[in-house]
Write an enzyme that holds these catalytic residues in place. Sequence first.
Site: not given
Length: 313
Positions: A18-19, A47, A234, A236, A265
């Site tokens: 959970v962020d 993941g 990389l 941008g 991700d």
Amino acid sequence: MSRQQSEPEVVVVGSINVDLVLTVARHPAPGETLLGGGGHSTPGGKGANQAVAAALRGARTAMVGAVGDDAAAAVGLSLLDAAGVDLTRVARVPGPTGLAVVTLSETGENTIVVVPGANDAVDAALVESAADPVAAAAVLVLQGEVPLGASLAAARIADAAGRRIVLNAAPAAAVPEELLRLADPLVVNEHEAAIVLAGALGDDAVDPPATPEEATVLARRLRDAGARSVVVTLGGAGVVVAGPDGAWHLAARPVVAVDTVGAGDAFVGALAAGLARGAGMAEAAREAVAVAAYAVAHEGAQASYPGLDDQLP
């Protein structure tokens, strides 16, 4: 632990978090206190993010991981379930679900601190209990937010079945030689690339590449160190791909950055979905660059990922 699908095309062995997202005008200096905003909780984990991204790009996707026995588990699983990811191989274990504290600046740049929680329970035994879907899937996706033993066990199962392994060496760490040699591709950003190469060479003097040209040299060195193919992201400046047929640079899609959380991700999940449907590396990487650009232009991690009906930049 939820719906069960037909045989998966992509299996992700990795973290479910959970962020907790905090917003600030700028990132604080050491010892400095700033007032911030936000404080909302959203689904995350490298993941889980990659599994959602793959599923939204049309791949039948299964997740192998763990959540805690707390209320946060429902948050962590919510968008995986909504995207149609098979969660039957996600274990529920005593203790807290993994947590990531994300600090997001006005420029869209982020810092992240991860507390593993239930992700530490993703071990070789859990992976071996999911051997059938791991061996059946066209592509196995691995990252570094679960114990190394789980990734090695999954890679051995997939390799024995002749399946492709996408290894995202993040968070940055040295990669065991056995795992590096199975990566096809190894996906790293510029800082991770330097750390993985330094570990492979036993030399801590490897500098992160500053240009696509330097990234191309480093990607080739990573192939020489054992990886079957390499992708260096990389931001941008796009991505560099190195494989048996040579190396090339793909420019990023021009977008206004709103939120970079989870963009890497999104790239990995979309790349895995493309490879699973039989696309070559160039085609799969090209689509993944566009998916990552879409994610950067929208708020959130999993919530920012495009489905097949969304217009990519």
